[in-house]
Enzyme design. Structure first.
Site, PDB file in Angstrom:
ATOM      1  N   GLY A   3       0.848  -1.229  -0.095  1.00  0.00           N
ATOM      2  CA  GLY A   3       0.080  -0.155   0.058  1.00  0.00           C
ATOM      3  C   GLY A   3       1.046   1.214  -0.053  1.00  0.00           C
ATOM      4  O   GLY A   3       0.511   2.202  -0.579  1.00  0.00           O
ATOM      5  N   ASN A  45      -8.297   3.861   8.379  1.00  0.00           N
ATOM      6  CA  ASN A  45      -7.745   2.932   9.054  1.00  0.00           C
ATOM      7  C   ASN A  45      -7.861   3.163  10.474  1.00  0.00           C
ATOM      8  O   ASN A  45      -7.452   2.197  11.299  1.00  0.00           O
ATOM      9  CB  ASN A  45      -6.095   2.681   8.803  1.00  0.00           C
ATOM     10  CG  ASN A  45      -5.598   3.903   8.624  1.00  0.00           C
ATOM     11  OD1 ASN A  45      -5.758   5.050   7.742  1.00  0.00           O
ATOM     12  ND2 ASN A  45      -4.564   4.175   9.407  1.00  0.00           N
ATOM     13  N   GLN A  60      -7.679  -0.596   3.310  1.00  0.00           N
ATOM     14  CA  GLN A  60      -8.233  -1.056   4.551  1.00  0.00           C
ATOM     15  C   GLN A  60      -9.635  -1.370   4.192  1.00  0.00           C
ATOM     16  O   GLN A  60     -10.269  -2.254   4.781  1.00  0.00           O
ATOM     17  CB  GLN A  60      -8.362   0.128   5.366  1.00  0.00           C
ATOM     18  CG  GLN A  60      -8.395  -0.355   6.949  1.00  0.00           C
ATOM     19  CD  GLN A  60      -7.276  -0.955   7.419  1.00  0.00           C
ATOM     20  OE1 GLN A  60      -7.567  -2.312   7.889  1.00  0.00           O
ATOM     21  NE2 GLN A  60      -6.269  -0.590   7.660  1.00  0.00           N
ATOM     22  N   ALA A  71      -2.017  -6.712   0.084  1.00  0.00           N
ATOM     23  CA  ALA A  71      -2.473  -8.000   0.384  1.00  0.00           C
ATOM     24  C   ALA A  71      -2.621  -8.406   1.881  1.00  0.00           C
ATOM     25  O   ALA A  71      -3.355  -9.272   2.485  1.00  0.00           O
ATOM     26  CB  ALA A  71      -1.485  -9.175  -0.118  1.00  0.00           C
ATOM     27  N   HIS A  72      -1.598  -7.610   2.850  1.00  0.00           N
ATOM     28  CA  HIS A  72      -1.388  -8.214   3.961  1.00  0.00           C
ATOM     29  C   HIS A  72      -2.604  -7.779   5.087  1.00  0.00           C
ATOM     30  O   HIS A  72      -2.833  -8.168   6.265  1.00  0.00           O
ATOM     31  CB  HIS A  72       0.020  -7.806   4.583  1.00  0.00           C
ATOM     32  CG  HIS A  72       0.227  -6.510   5.198  1.00  0.00           C
ATOM     33  ND1 HIS A  72      -0.237  -5.949   6.236  1.00  0.00           N
ATOM     34  CD2 HIS A  72       0.517  -5.353   4.428  1.00  0.00           C
ATOM     35  CE1 HIS A  72       0.375  -4.757   6.265  1.00  0.00           C
ATOM     36  NE2 HIS A  72       0.737  -4.341   5.250  1.00  0.00           N
ATOM     37  N   THR A 128      12.375  -7.735 -10.459  1.00  0.00           N
ATOM     38  CA  THR A 128      11.699  -9.148 -10.688  1.00  0.00           C
ATOM     39  C   THR A 128      10.524  -9.432 -10.017  1.00  0.00           C
ATOM     40  O   THR A 128      10.224  -8.905  -8.755  1.00  0.00           O
ATOM     41  CB  THR A 128      12.918  -9.946 -10.238  1.00  0.00           C
ATOM     42  OG1 THR A 128      14.161  -9.792 -10.955  1.00  0.00           O
ATOM     43  CG2 THR A 128      12.774 -11.406 -10.438  1.00  0.00           C
ATOM     44  N   CYS A 186       0.464   3.301  13.123  1.00  0.00           N
ATOM     45  CA  CYS A 186       1.349   4.129  12.593  1.00  0.00           C
ATOM     46  C   CYS A 186       1.840   5.321  13.635  1.00  0.00           C
ATOM     47  O   CYS A 186       2.889   5.706  13.410  1.00  0.00           O
ATOM     48  CB  CYS A 186       0.969   4.625  11.192  1.00  0.00           C
ATOM     49  SG  CYS A 186       0.630   3.414  10.112  1.00  0.00           S
TER      50      CYS A 186
HETATM   51  C1  LIG Z   1      -1.786  -0.474   5.786  1.00  0.00           C
HETATM   52  C2  LIG Z   1      -2.195   0.648   5.027  1.00  0.00           C
HETATM   53  C3  LIG Z   1      -1.226   0.977   4.093  1.00  0.00           C
HETATM   54  C4  LIG Z   1      -0.083   0.732   3.795  1.00  0.00           C
HETATM   55  O1  LIG Z   1       0.192  -0.637   3.233  1.00  0.00           O
HETATM   56  P1  LIG Z   1       1.311  -1.218   3.327  1.00  0.00           P
HETATM   57  O2  LIG Z   1       1.123  -2.656   2.386  1.00  0.00           O
HETATM   58  O3  LIG Z   1       1.657  -1.868   4.966  1.00  0.00           O
HETATM   59  O4  LIG Z   1       2.657  -0.488   2.821  1.00  0.00           O
HETATM   60  C5  LIG Z   1      -1.853   2.478   3.439  1.00  0.00           C
HETATM   61  N1  LIG Z   1      -2.882   2.642   3.365  1.00  0.00           N
HETATM   62  C6  LIG Z   1      -3.993   2.294   4.611  1.00  0.00           C
HETATM   63  C7  LIG Z   1      -5.375   2.720   4.546  1.00  0.00           C
HETATM   64  C8  LIG Z   1      -3.615   1.202   5.407  1.00  0.00           C
HETATM   65  O5  LIG Z   1      -4.296   0.457   6.159  1.00  0.00           O
END
Ligand SMILES: *Cc1c(COP(=O)(O)O)cnc(C)c1O
Length: 376
Positions: free
Chosen positions: A70, A150, A178, A199-200, A236, A317
């Site tokens: 993200g 978030n 989110q 993805a996470h 890659t 964060c």
């Molecule tokens: C977690 C998050 C991100 C950052 O994504 P990463 O894959 O951890 O770099 C950006 N925006 C929002 C709203 C998020 O919740």
């Protein structure tokens, strides 16, 4: 019993996602750009994944650019569009409730000569569509607005916001990390030009994401090098990560179940006095934000930690700096209230028993901390 309620920070990988990834870490480890059979099967896996992710938002496969997550997608979208359209203007509109990867990108662009307008939200966390239209000037080239927030979970009206941008011929970017798979995104029906995904947050692996880029969008390449990702993002390919991302998108997000856990949690909170709920009923299903008057959010997080219950302060964060969260201040909390805020975020892997444990421990924790609190 471990109780993980920090799913807005990251989620556990779904076992089916891990299964889908393993072959690409073990035997199918080819480079998708190699002109051999190993490379071809890697490329095939990537293109299949691209189709799945494109379909999920009703886009064309070539409109999906894979990234490392993200943060990268947000940086790429905002800086890439800003510099590619510099001849048209230098004004960007965003909000005061963005993820740091958007707000810091905008602050950096300010140092490069761009002008940024940071729109405010009301006390429920919603943007006023009229405010957006009023902020537009003949120099505006990009609008970037978070979809599902978030920390407080508010969902902005992408249809209405996108229509205004379209009317004024301005690129519209949204950070949907989110909200993705939790609320509908449809690029055929919504006038969105760029969307950041990862993805996470949806039980996929860390370190992989995507940027939806509407065909025809003028943007600079983000990484120079090989021809990967249409030459816009060289490097890659993260084959296993991309395959895992697509698998995570295919799995059921169980929104109704998550909503039932949320209800259980919120009902239980009524037993605690002097609290304020910062999320509203129209928000994301998995985010609950509560201010506990008179206590530091950090103290609650630390006490729950000792009980194997994992939650976050207002925003993960912001947890490492002492500044109160911008989003919480934007909805009208005082700095002290913002610092007394805890975010509980759910996933489909949480159980009713886990929520019961939290609801057993939390009132006692709050009572104990209020007794020793220096602020009264
Ligand atoms: C977690 C998050 C991100 C950052 O994504 P990463 O894959 O951890 O770099 C950006 N925006 C929002 C709203 C998020 O919740």
């Amino acid at each position: 019993m471990k109780v993980y309620l920090d799913n807005a920070s990251t989620t556990q990988i779904d076992p089916m996602v891990l299964e889908a990834m393993l072959p690409f870490l073990k035997k199918d480890y080819g480079n998708s750009f190699s002109p051999n059979k190993m490379g071809e099967s890697a490329m095939e896996a990537i293109e299949k994944s691209r189709i799945i992710i494109a379909k999920s938002i009703n886009a064309m496969p070539e409109e999906i650019i894979f990234t490392s997550g993200g943060t990268e997608s947000n940086n790429f979208a905002i800086k890439g569009v800003a510099f590619a359209n510099r001849d048209k203007g230098n004004h960007i509109i965003t909000t005061k409730i963005e993820h740091k990867s958007v707000s810091k990108s905008c602050e950096w662009l300010e140092e490069q000569g761009f002008e940024i307008t940071y729109l405010n939200v009301n006390e429920k966390g919603f943007l006023n569509v009229g405010d957006l239209e009023k902020a537009i000037t003949d120099k505006t080239i990009l609008v970037s607005i978070i979809h599902g927030q978030n920390e407080i979970g508010t969902i902005q009206d992408l249809n209405a916001l996108g229509d205004i941008c379209k009317k004024h011929n301005i690129y519209f970017h949204t950070d949907a990390c989110q909200s993705y798979t939790k609320t509908e995104i449809n690029v055929q029906e919504q006038a969105i030009d760029l969307i950041s995904l990862n993805a996470h947050k949806i039980h996929g692996p860390k370190g992989v994401g995507a940027l939806y880029l509407r065909n025809g969008t003028k943007i600079n390449a983000w990484q120079n090098g090989g021809a990967q990702e249409r030459g816009l993002r060289a490097g890659t390919d993260n084959v296993a990560g991309i395959v895992g991302f697509a698998k995570a998108v295919e799995l059921d997000s169980n929104i109704e179940y998550i909503n039932s856990l949320k209800e259980q949690l919120i009902n239980g909170f009524f037993a605690i006095d002097k609290i304020k709920m910062n999320n509203n009923q129209y928000g994301l299903p998995h985010i609950i934000s509560i201010s506990f008057f008179g206590i530091e959010g950090e103290a609650i997080v630390a006490s729950l930690d000792l009980e194997d219950i994992y939650v976050a302060t207002g925003s993960a964060c912001s947890s490492n700096d002492l500044q109160p969260s911008n989003a919480l201040l934007a909805i009208g909390l005082t700095p002290q209230e913002a610092n007394s805020t805890v975010r509980f975020s759910l996933s489909r892997f949480n159980t009713e028993q886990e929520i019961d444990k939290l609801l057993d421990v939390l009132p006692k924790t709050v009572e104990k901390l209020r007794k020793i609190s220096p602020f009264k």
